[in-house]
Design a protein around this motif. Structure first.
Motif, PDB file in Angstrom:
ATOM      1  N   VAL A   1     -36.496  84.627 144.648  1.00 55.82           N
ATOM      2  CA  VAL A   1     -35.535  85.402 145.440  1.00 55.82           C
ATOM      3  C   VAL A   1     -35.403  84.824 146.849  1.00 55.82           C
ATOM      4  O   VAL A   1     -34.288  84.657 147.358  1.00 55.82           O
ATOM      5  CB  VAL A   1     -35.949  86.892 145.496  1.00 55.82           C
ATOM      6  N   GLU A   2     -36.536  84.478 147.460  1.00 52.56           N
ATOM      7  CA  GLU A   2     -36.496  83.971 148.829  1.00 52.56           C
ATOM      8  C   GLU A   2     -35.595  82.745 148.953  1.00 52.56           C
ATOM      9  O   GLU A   2     -34.893  82.572 149.947  1.00 52.56           O
ATOM     10  CB  GLU A   2     -37.915  83.619 149.302  1.00 52.56           C
ATOM     11  N   ASN A   3     -35.608  81.913 147.918  1.00 53.72           N
ATOM     12  CA  ASN A   3     -34.809  80.688 147.974  1.00 53.72           C
ATOM     13  C   ASN A   3     -33.455  80.809 147.279  1.00 53.72           C
ATOM     14  O   ASN A   3     -32.753  79.822 147.104  1.00 53.72           O
ATOM     15  CB  ASN A   3     -35.610  79.527 147.388  1.00 53.72           C
ATOM     16  N   GLY A   4     -33.127  82.045 146.856  1.00 52.89           N
ATOM     17  CA  GLY A   4     -31.803  82.278 146.272  1.00 52.89           C
ATOM     18  C   GLY A   4     -31.653  81.744 144.869  1.00 52.89           C
ATOM     19  O   GLY A   4     -30.531  81.533 144.396  1.00 52.89           O
ATOM     20  N   ILE A   5     -32.777  81.517 144.167  1.00 55.31           N
ATOM     21  CA  ILE A   5     -32.712  80.893 142.842  1.00 55.31           C
ATOM     22  C   ILE A   5     -32.619  81.969 141.758  1.00 55.31           C
ATOM     23  O   ILE A   5     -33.519  82.799 141.629  1.00 55.31           O
ATOM     24  CB  ILE A   5     -33.960  80.021 142.589  1.00 55.31           C
ATOM     25  N   PRO A   6     -31.521  81.976 140.976  1.00 56.18           N
ATOM     26  CA  PRO A   6     -31.380  83.000 139.939  1.00 56.18           C
ATOM     27  C   PRO A   6     -32.371  82.783 138.806  1.00 56.18           C
ATOM     28  O   PRO A   6     -32.655  81.644 138.432  1.00 56.18           O
ATOM     29  CB  PRO A   6     -29.937  82.811 139.446  1.00 56.18           C
TER      30      PRO A   6
ATOM     31  N   GLU B   1     -25.368  93.823 145.618  1.00 55.26           N
ATOM     32  CA  GLU B   1     -25.527  92.868 146.705  1.00 55.26           C
ATOM     33  C   GLU B   1     -25.552  91.437 146.166  1.00 55.26           C
ATOM     34  O   GLU B   1     -26.295  91.136 145.233  1.00 55.26           O
ATOM     35  CB  GLU B   1     -26.849  93.158 147.437  1.00 55.26           C
ATOM     36  N   PHE B   2     -24.741  90.573 146.771  1.00 51.64           N
ATOM     37  CA  PHE B   2     -24.670  89.171 146.344  1.00 51.64           C
ATOM     38  C   PHE B   2     -25.381  88.271 147.351  1.00 51.64           C
ATOM     39  O   PHE B   2     -25.169  88.404 148.554  1.00 51.64           O
ATOM     40  CB  PHE B   2     -23.215  88.729 146.203  1.00 51.64           C
ATOM     41  N   SER B   3     -26.223  87.369 146.849  1.00 48.49           N
ATOM     42  CA  SER B   3     -26.811  86.364 147.734  1.00 48.49           C
ATOM     43  C   SER B   3     -25.860  85.186 147.861  1.00 48.49           C
ATOM     44  O   SER B   3     -25.981  84.382 148.767  1.00 48.49           O
ATOM     45  CB  SER B   3     -28.162  85.887 147.192  1.00 48.49           C
ATOM     46  N   GLN B   4     -24.913  85.080 146.927  1.00 41.52           N
ATOM     47  CA  GLN B   4     -23.948  83.983 146.984  1.00 41.52           C
ATOM     48  C   GLN B   4     -22.609  84.422 146.425  1.00 41.52           C
ATOM     49  O   GLN B   4     -22.497  84.779 145.258  1.00 41.52           O
ATOM     50  CB  GLN B   4     -24.484  82.816 146.159  1.00 41.52           C
ATOM     51  N   PRO B   5     -21.572  84.424 147.249  1.00 41.04           N
ATOM     52  CA  PRO B   5     -20.234  84.769 146.754  1.00 41.04           C
ATOM     53  C   PRO B   5     -19.719  83.672 145.823  1.00 41.04           C
ATOM     54  O   PRO B   5     -20.315  82.595 145.746  1.00 41.04           O
ATOM     55  CB  PRO B   5     -19.398  84.844 148.034  1.00 41.04           C
TER      56      PRO B   5
ATOM     57  N   ILE C   1     -19.507  79.953 140.089  1.00 41.04           N
ATOM     58  CA  ILE C   1     -20.716  80.762 139.986  1.00 41.04           C
ATOM     59  C   ILE C   1     -20.810  81.747 141.144  1.00 41.04           C
ATOM     60  O   ILE C   1     -20.189  81.559 142.198  1.00 41.04           O
ATOM     61  CB  ILE C   1     -22.003  79.881 139.976  1.00 41.04           C
TER      62      ILE C   1
ATOM     63  N   ASP D   1     -28.162  90.439 143.189  1.00 43.65           N
ATOM     64  CA  ASP D   1     -29.493  91.034 143.133  1.00 43.65           C
ATOM     65  C   ASP D   1     -29.474  92.153 142.078  1.00 43.65           C
ATOM     66  O   ASP D   1     -28.632  93.046 142.149  1.00 43.65           O
ATOM     67  CB  ASP D   1     -29.792  91.606 144.530  1.00 43.65           C
TER      68      ASP D   1
ATOM     69  N   LEU E   1     -32.748  87.716 140.932  1.00 47.26           N
ATOM     70  CA  LEU E   1     -31.374  87.298 141.179  1.00 47.26           C
ATOM     71  C   LEU E   1     -30.782  86.823 139.861  1.00 47.26           C
ATOM     72  O   LEU E   1     -31.464  86.180 139.056  1.00 47.26           O
ATOM     73  CB  LEU E   1     -31.331  86.162 142.205  1.00 47.26           C
TER      74      LEU E   1
ATOM     75  N   GLN F   1     -27.317  84.977 138.033  1.00 47.51           N
ATOM     76  CA  GLN F   1     -26.089  84.213 138.254  1.00 47.51           C
ATOM     77  C   GLN F   1     -25.047  84.601 137.212  1.00 47.51           C
ATOM     78  O   GLN F   1     -25.380  84.852 136.054  1.00 47.51           O
ATOM     79  CB  GLN F   1     -26.415  82.727 138.130  1.00 47.51           C
TER      80      GLN F   1
ATOM     81  N   THR G   1     -28.384  79.891 150.899  1.00 47.60           N
ATOM     82  CA  THR G   1     -29.763  79.829 150.416  1.00 47.60           C
ATOM     83  C   THR G   1     -30.055  78.387 150.007  1.00 47.60           C
ATOM     84  O   THR G   1     -29.148  77.573 149.852  1.00 47.60           O
ATOM     85  CB  THR G   1     -29.971  80.739 149.187  1.00 47.60           C
TER      86      THR G   1
ATOM     87  N   TYR H   1     -30.925  77.483 147.164  1.00 47.10           N
ATOM     88  CA  TYR H   1     -30.285  77.282 145.848  1.00 47.10           C
ATOM     89  C   TYR H   1     -28.841  76.827 146.010  1.00 47.10           C
ATOM     90  O   TYR H   1     -28.403  75.875 145.367  1.00 47.10           O
ATOM     91  CB  TYR H   1     -30.333  78.591 145.050  1.00 47.10           C
TER      92      TYR H   1
ATOM     93  N   LYS I   1     -34.018  89.762 151.865  1.00 52.90           N
ATOM     94  CA  LYS I   1     -35.001  89.148 150.970  1.00 52.90           C
ATOM     95  C   LYS I   1     -34.895  87.635 150.962  1.00 52.90           C
ATOM     96  O   LYS I   1     -35.739  86.957 150.404  1.00 52.90           O
ATOM     97  CB  LYS I   1     -34.754  89.640 149.538  1.00 52.90           C
ATOM     98  N   TYR I   2     -33.806  87.116 151.539  1.00 53.42           N
ATOM     99  CA  TYR I   2     -33.539  85.695 151.387  1.00 53.42           C
ATOM    100  C   TYR I   2     -33.852  84.922 152.655  1.00 53.42           C
ATOM    101  O   TYR I   2     -33.779  85.435 153.760  1.00 53.42           O
ATOM    102  CB  TYR I   2     -32.058  85.428 151.047  1.00 53.42           C
ATOM    103  N   ARG I   3     -34.173  83.647 152.459  1.00 48.42           N
ATOM    104  CA  ARG I   3     -34.249  82.722 153.570  1.00 48.42           C
ATOM    105  C   ARG I   3     -32.929  81.964 153.566  1.00 48.42           C
ATOM    106  O   ARG I   3     -32.542  81.399 152.540  1.00 48.42           O
ATOM    107  CB  ARG I   3     -35.418  81.750 153.372  1.00 48.42           C
TER     108      ARG I   3
END
Lengths: 136, 142
Positions: free
Chosen positions: A78-83, A105-109, A118, A122, A128, A130, B72, B74, B113-115
């Motif tokens: 999660v910290e690195n945004g990896i699904p 909540e999206f970490s990446q639109p 893609i 969350d 996460l 994808q 991120t 990723y 939660k993210y960096r």
């Protein structure tokens, strides 16, 4: 010739009830199996248009033998945004808009990445996910 | 047989951003003077910036980070793979990011939660742009 089929894949969730709520009410999957096993459940969901397709097992992540390691693994992803995994959909932008309106909540639109579009959201259960759409 | 006996000494200032002159000499058995190699080690912030952007992969990382704030790791890896066909390990990217962060060109912060990663062009404006303008004669810094 003998062969195997993939019928279940699992995702580790921190709360099975919360996961069922999210994966059915928000994502639109359908509950398939819900069988009590001790203090947990064999709980699976399937895609609404493919009820006999691959099941997603909403598996508890709190097995005390590995809970600490699993928590560290999930947090690092999660910290690195990896699904943790990826689901297919027809229209990532439309699904993004729909889920955003539901408070997801999206970490990446949505983003074009070569032949796919893609986005990453969350699942509220420590993962996460994808969603990916192949270019037509 | 010649025995190489390296001697090292440092010259010059030793301030907060020292620019050291490092002299490495090699003495032979016959004690004849041997040509010395003089190595100039510039440890200034400016040098860190130039070093960071000297590498093509790191310039691509900056190009990708310029496209959207708060990526991120990723997302950056996906962009590097799809736009440049660079299948880098996460460790490989981390190594380059560390050098870019050291130079002040990339910042990372926790957002929830993210960096997330962010480009900071400040050091380029501070260290690179005035130098380019001076050389091209297009600025007031002549």
């Amino acid at each position: 010739m003998r062969h195997m089929e993939i019928n279940v894949m699992s995702i580790l969730v921190d709360d099975q009830d919360k996961a069922l709520e999210f994966y059915t009410k928000k994502l639109g999957f359908v509950k398939k199996h819900d069988v009590p096993i001790g203090d947990a459940k064999w709980l699976t969901v399937v895609g609404p248009k493919n009820l006999d397709g691959v099941e997603l097992l909403l598996e508890p992540d709190w097995n005390p033998m590995v809970a600490k390691e699993v928590a560290a693994f999930k947090a690092a992803l999660v910290e690195n945004g990896i699904p943790f995994t990826s689901f297919a959909c027809d229209d990532v932008q439309a699904e993004y808009d729909r889920l955003k309106a539901l408070g997801v909540e999206f970490s990446q639109p949505p983003m074009e990445a070569g032949p796919v579009t893609i986005a990453v959201f969350d699942d509220t259960c420590g993962n996460l996910i994808q969603i990916a759409q192949m270019a037509k | 047989m010649e025995t190489a006996e390296p001697t090292r000494r440092r010259r010059g200032g030793c301030g907060r951003h020292p620019e050291w002159e490092l002299v490495i000499g090699v003495r032979t058995q016959t004690s004849k003077p041997h040509p010395t190699i003089q190595l100039y080690v510039d440890e200034s912030d400016r040098q860190r910036v130039f070093h960071a952007v000297a590498d093509p992969t790191r310039r691509r990382i900056l190009d990708e980070l310029a496209k959207r704030d708060d990526q991120t790791l990723y997302e950056l890896c996906v962009r590097m793979l799809t736009d440049h066909g660079l299948d880098m390990t996460r460790q490989g990217i981390e190594k380059h990011l560390a050098i870019l962060e050291e130079a002040g060109l990339v910042g990372s912060e926790r957002r929830g939660k993210y960096r997330v990663l962010r480009l900071d062009a400040g050091p380029l404006l501070r260290d690179v742009e005035p130098w380019v303008r001076r050389l091209t004669g297009s600025g007031s810094e002549r």
